[in-house]
Design a protein around this motif. Structure first.
Motif, short mmCIF file in Angstrom:
data_model
loop_
_atom_site.label_atom_id
_atom_site.label_comp_id
_atom_site.label_asym_id
_atom_site.label_seq_id
_atom_site.Cartn_x
_atom_site.Cartn_y
_atom_site.Cartn_z
N GLU A 156 19.62 -5.91 -18.44
CA GLU A 156 19.16 -5.74 -17.06
C GLU A 156 17.90 -4.88 -16.94
N GLU A 157 17.92 -3.71 -17.52
CA GLU A 157 16.75 -2.82 -17.34
C GLU A 157 15.51 -3.38 -18.04
N ARG A 160 14.71 -7.23 -16.49
CA ARG A 160 14.41 -7.31 -15.06
C ARG A 160 13.30 -6.33 -14.66
N HIS A 161 13.39 -5.08 -15.19
CA HIS A 161 12.52 -4.04 -14.64
C HIS A 161 11.30 -3.73 -15.52
N LYS A 201 23.44 0.96 -23.33
CA LYS A 201 23.43 1.72 -22.08
C LYS A 201 24.53 2.77 -21.99
#
Ligand code: SIN
Length: 293
Positions: A156-157, A160-161, A201
């Motif tokens: 995700e990090e 996506r980011h 994470k």
């Protein structure tokens, strides 16, 4: 001609000479694969520049080609062949943080095969760190503490980011999977400390602050310089690394110069835990077949 293997350090990395990957035969590949298992990352210089299809064909000798989550569900001329390019327009550079490729996948890649076609005049090295050496260097107390723990690896990090990839299905989450912190390498049977700063994470089942502190210790530990080797690229050189037992970090110290090439990765198995007292018998199809592929 028989290929030659010149180790770079006692722990990780070897340079391979005497083979052309576009013409490699079964016997040469068996030797190359054994060197891959023994040294975790191989470097081959003075190779012909592979076409996307030659690159895929070579990768298929290791196993099924891995499709990056950002490419899933999208049409592709050469599935799994990823262009890598960083130049003065780039906002981020691929691999510019310690990681094991796509460790957030349920079956993360085993081998990744990168050929660089254009290299900057200076800089752009890739660093590799041995997760076997990292495990071996832990205290006996820490080995007991980590035995049986699992961790969440999330895309995700970063996806996506940081990289801002567009998925085919925009509403879907990027892969998130739980993997053993101590992983058994299926070809060597050895334990590897399988955490990386990019994707890992949290540690499952620990209080948040304890897990956070433990992960920070483990990240710093796996990134220690004494577990590393560093590759200075030449044009059309190839690096083949084993994501099951090595992290890598691509230096972006060459701005505004360009560095580009292509990577193809190969699907690995779902990581399996290694427990204290386990034997170290290899379990892969390669080992079982005594590399007769
Ligand atoms: C990567 O595959 O993570 C990038 C490696 C590199 O560009 O050296």
């Amino acid at each position: 001609m028989k290929l030659t293997i010149e180790p770079l350090t006692p722990l990780i990395g070897a340079e391979i000479k005497g083979v052309d990957v576009t013409k490699i035969n079964d016997e040469e590949f068996a030797d190359l694969f054994q060197a891959f298992v023994d040294h975790s990352v191989l470097f081959l210089r003075n190779q012909p520049q592979m076409s996307a299809e030659q690159h895929r064909t070579f990768a298929q000798r290791f196993g099924e080609i891995h499709i990056h989550p950002a490419a899933r569900g999208k049409p592709a001329e050469h599935p799994g062949a990823m262009k890598m390019r960083t130049n003065s327009e780039s906002k981020v550079a691929a691999g510019n943080r310690w990681h094991s490729d796509v460790s957030c996948d349920a079956k993360p890649p085993q081998a990744s095969i990168l050929q660089l076609h254009q290299i900057p005049p200076l800089g752009g090295d890739t660093l590799f760190a041995s997760l076997y050496a990292a495990y071996d260097a832990l205290s006996d107390h820490m080995k007991v503490y980590l035995d049986g723990l699992t961790a969440l690896h999330s895309g995700e990090e970063p996806f996506r980011h940081v990289f801002r990839f567009e998925a085919a299905d925009k509403s879907a989450r990027w892969p998130e999977n739980h993997h053993p912190v101590i992983r058994r390498h299926s070809d060597s049977g050895r334990p590897a400390l399988f955490v990386d700063r990019e994707f890992t994470k949290s540690i499952d089942g620990l209080p948040k602050e304890e897990g956070k502190a433990l992960l920070e210790f483990l990240f710093n530990h796996v990134e220690r310089v004494d577990f590393q080797c560093r590759f200075r690229w030449s044009e059309n050189a190839i690096a083949i690394w084993d994501n099951r037992c090595a992290l890598h970090h691509a230096m972006w110290d060459y701005y505004p110069e360009e560095r580009s090439g292509r990577r193809v990765s190969v699907v690995g198995e779902a990581p399996v835990a290694w427990h204290l007292g386990s034997d170290q018998i290899p379990t892969s199809r390669f080992a079982a077949a005594k590399l007769t592929i």
